[in-house]
Motif scaffolding. Structure first.
Motif, PDB file in Angstrom:
ATOM      1  N   TRP A  32       0.831  -1.207   0.000  1.00  0.00           N
ATOM      2  CA  TRP A  32       0.000   0.000   0.000  1.00  0.00           C
ATOM      3  C   TRP A  32       0.864   1.255   0.000  1.00  0.00           C
ATOM      4  CZ3 TRP A  32      -5.434  -0.074   0.026  1.00  0.00           C
ATOM      5  CH2 TRP A  32      -6.052   1.156   0.229  1.00  0.00           C
ATOM      6  N   HIS A  37      -2.319  -0.912  -4.431  1.00  0.00           N
ATOM      7  CA  HIS A  37      -3.474  -1.048  -3.560  1.00  0.00           C
ATOM      8  C   HIS A  37      -4.201  -2.372  -3.728  1.00  0.00           C
ATOM      9  CE1 HIS A  37      -3.358   3.558  -4.054  1.00  0.00           C
ATOM     10  NE2 HIS A  37      -2.820   3.262  -2.890  1.00  0.00           N
ATOM     11  N   GLY A  85      -5.705   1.828   4.583  1.00  0.00           N
ATOM     12  CA  GLY A  85      -6.895   2.331   3.921  1.00  0.00           C
ATOM     13  C   GLY A  85      -7.705   3.257   4.812  1.00  0.00           C
ATOM     14  N   SER A 120     -13.139   8.182   0.983  1.00  0.00           N
ATOM     15  CA  SER A 120     -12.474   9.103   1.895  1.00  0.00           C
ATOM     16  C   SER A 120     -13.280  10.386   1.935  1.00  0.00           C
ATOM     17  CB  SER A 120     -11.041   9.370   1.461  1.00  0.00           C
ATOM     18  OG  SER A 120     -10.339  10.088   2.467  1.00  0.00           O
ATOM     19  N   ASP A 132      -5.698   8.779   2.101  1.00  0.00           N
ATOM     20  CA  ASP A 132      -5.756   7.700   1.100  1.00  0.00           C
ATOM     21  C   ASP A 132      -6.726   8.014  -0.034  1.00  0.00           C
ATOM     22  OD1 ASP A 132      -3.938   5.783   2.370  1.00  0.00           O
ATOM     23  OD2 ASP A 132      -5.459   5.632   3.914  1.00  0.00           O
ATOM     24  N   ALA A 135      -6.536   6.052  -3.315  1.00  0.00           N
ATOM     25  CA  ALA A 135      -7.035   4.682  -3.355  1.00  0.00           C
ATOM     26  C   ALA A 135      -8.553   4.619  -3.265  1.00  0.00           C
ATOM     27  CB  ALA A 135      -6.427   3.873  -2.217  1.00  0.00           C
ATOM     28  N   ARG A 164      -0.406   5.812   5.082  1.00  0.00           N
ATOM     29  CA  ARG A 164      -1.603   6.654   5.284  1.00  0.00           C
ATOM     30  C   ARG A 164      -1.300   8.014   4.670  1.00  0.00           C
ATOM     31  NH1 ARG A 164      -6.161   7.408   8.651  1.00  0.00           N
ATOM     32  NH2 ARG A 164      -6.456   9.559   9.330  1.00  0.00           N
ATOM     33  N   ARG A 165      -1.406   8.092   3.347  1.00  0.00           N
ATOM     34  CA  ARG A 165      -1.056   9.302   2.626  1.00  0.00           C
ATOM     35  C   ARG A 165      -2.189  10.320   2.715  1.00  0.00           C
ATOM     36  NH1 ARG A 165       0.608   7.937  -3.244  1.00  0.00           N
ATOM     37  NH2 ARG A 165       1.752   9.902  -3.081  1.00  0.00           N
TER      38      ARG A 165
END
Length: 342
Positions: A32, A37, A85, A120, A132, A135, A164-165
Motif C-alpha cells: 500500500w 493497492h 486504507g 475518503s 488515502d 485509493a 496513510r497518505r
C-alpha cells in the motif's frame, strides 16, 4: 447494567483477529505504501464480507447499522493489525450519506456496505486532508451545508505514516446534496470518524505493547532478560494502564452514540442539533486512546533500542502510525477543549 461486550461481540472480534492474522498485513502495508493497492483492496473485500463496513450503514441501504459498539470492536482489531486504507473515513461516510439521503445515499451506501467502494472524506473544521484519497472510489467534501463529490484526489502532502497518505481534494465538483441536514450529518460523521480513529489508536497501542513485552522477554543484559528489570516493568505497567484506562471511555462513547441513534426523532446521523453528551464522550475517548497509543509507541521504541528504528522490522509500521492516529480527526488539545465545553 452490564458494561461489557456480549459473547457475540467478543466472538466477532476474535473472528476478525483470525482473519487478519492470516492476511500478512505487514506485506499488505508495504504494498500500500508503495502505491500498490491491490492486496489492500482484496483484504478490504474480506473485511466487508465479515460485515465491518455494513456496521455504519442503515439497513435500508443494505447495512446492519449503525452499531457503534460492534464498530469499536472491529476498529480495535483493525488497529491491532494496522489495516491500511481509509477505514475511519469510510465508516464516517456511511453516517454522512445516510444523513444526506436521496440519490447520493442510494448510490454509494450499498457499495460501502458491500466493500465495493472505498471512500475518503474531508470535513470542514477537521483540516483540509482526505487520507488515502488516491485509493478511494469517491472523495466527499462538506463545506457549510453543501456535500460535494471531489473531482479528484488532489496533490499528496507529507505524512509520518507512509501507508496513510494525505491529500488535499481537488476543489470544485457539483453539490450532490445541500441543506441544513448536511450540517447535522457532517457533525455526526465527524464524531464517527473521531470515534473510529480512537479505536484504531487503541488497537495500535495494544499491538505495540504486545510486541514490546515479547521482545524484552528475549533480549538479555547481564545474563538476564531486560524485562526483569524494575524500570522496564514500571514503564510497561504505565503503558498498560494508559491503554486500559482508554478502553472503557471508548466503549462508553459507543454507548452514547448508540443511545443518540435510538432516541425518538433521530436517525443515523443523530438529531439536527447533535448530542453534546455524545460529542464530549467521543472527544474523551479520542484524546485518551490517542495519547495511550502514542505512549505505547514511545515505550516500544525505547525498549527495542536501535532495532526499533529499522525499516525491516514490522514494528516500524505501528510506530509510524501511532502519532498520526493521535492527531487525526481531533488533536489532543481540540478534544480536551470539546470535553470541557461538553
Amino acid at each position: 447494567m452490564r458494561f461489557l461486550p456480549t459473547d457475540e461481540q467478543r466472538e466477532f472480534g476474535r473472528s476478525l483477529d483470525a482473519l487478519l492474522r492470516a492476511a500478512d498485513t505487514p506485506a499488505v502495508l508495504r504494498a500500500w505504501a508503495a502505491g500498490d493497492h491491490g492486496p489492500g483492496r482484496a483484504l478490504w473485500g474480506r473485511l466487508a464480507d465479515a460485515g465491518v463496513f455494513a456496521l455504519a450503514v442503515p439497513e435500508a441501504y443494505g447495512g446492519v447499522g449503525p452499531l457503534p459498539v460492534e464498530a469499536a470492536v472491529a476498529c480495535v482489531e483493525l488497529g491491532r493489525h494496522a489495516v491500511p486504507g481509509p477505514v475511519a473515513e469510510t465508516l464516517a461516510a456511511g453516517v454522512l450519506l445516510a444523513g444526506a439521503g436521496g440519490p447520493v445515499a442510494e448510490k454509494w451506501l450499498p457499495a460501502i456496505a458491500s466493500g465495493a467502494a472505498v471512500v475518503s472524506l474531508a470535513l470542514e473544521g477537521y483540516g483540509p486532508y482526505a487520507p488515502d484519497a488516491d485509493a478511494a472510489d469517491a472523495v466527499f467534501t462538506v463545506t457549510g451545508d453543501e456535500l460535494r463529490l471531489a473531482p479528484g484526489p488532489g496533490e499528496p502532502s507529507a505524512s509520518a505514516d507512509p501507508a496513510r497518505r494525505l491529500f488535499r481534494p481537488e476543489p470544485g465538483g457539483a453539490p450532490v446534496a445541500k441543506g441544513p441536514a448536511i450540517r447535522a450529518a457532517a457533525r455526526a460523521a465527524g464524531d464517527t470518524a473521531a470515534f473510529a480513529t480512537a479505536a484504531l489508536a487503541l488497537g495500535c497501542g495494544e499491538e505495540l505493547l504486545r510486541a514490546t513485552v515479547a521482545y524484552v522477554k528475549q533480549r538479555t543484559q547481564f545474563g538476564v532478560p531486560v524485562g526483569s528489570f524494575q524500570a522496564v516493568k514500571h514503564r510497561l505497567a504505565d503503558t498498560l494502564l494508559g491503554l486500559e484506562f482508554a478502553r472503557p471511555l471508548l466503549y462508553g462513547a459507543a454507548v452514547e452514540l448508540a443511545s443518540e441513534v435510538s432516541r425518538p426523532g433521530t436517525g443515523a446521523a443523530g438529531s439536527a442539533e447533535g448530542s453534546p453528551g455524545a460529542g464530549a464522550a467521543v472527544a474523551a475517548a479520542k484524546v485518551t486512546a490517542g495519547e495511550a497509543g502514542y505512549a505505547a509507541a514511545r515505550t516500544a521504541l525505547q525498549l527495542h533500542g536501535a532495532i526499533g528504528y529499522t525499516e525491516e522490522l514490522d514494528l516500524a509500521w505501528w510506530l509510524r502510525r501511532a502519532r498520526p492516529l493521535r492527531d487525526a480527526w481531533g488533536t489532543p488539545s481540540v478534544c480536551r477543549a470539546r470535553v470541557l465545553a461538553g
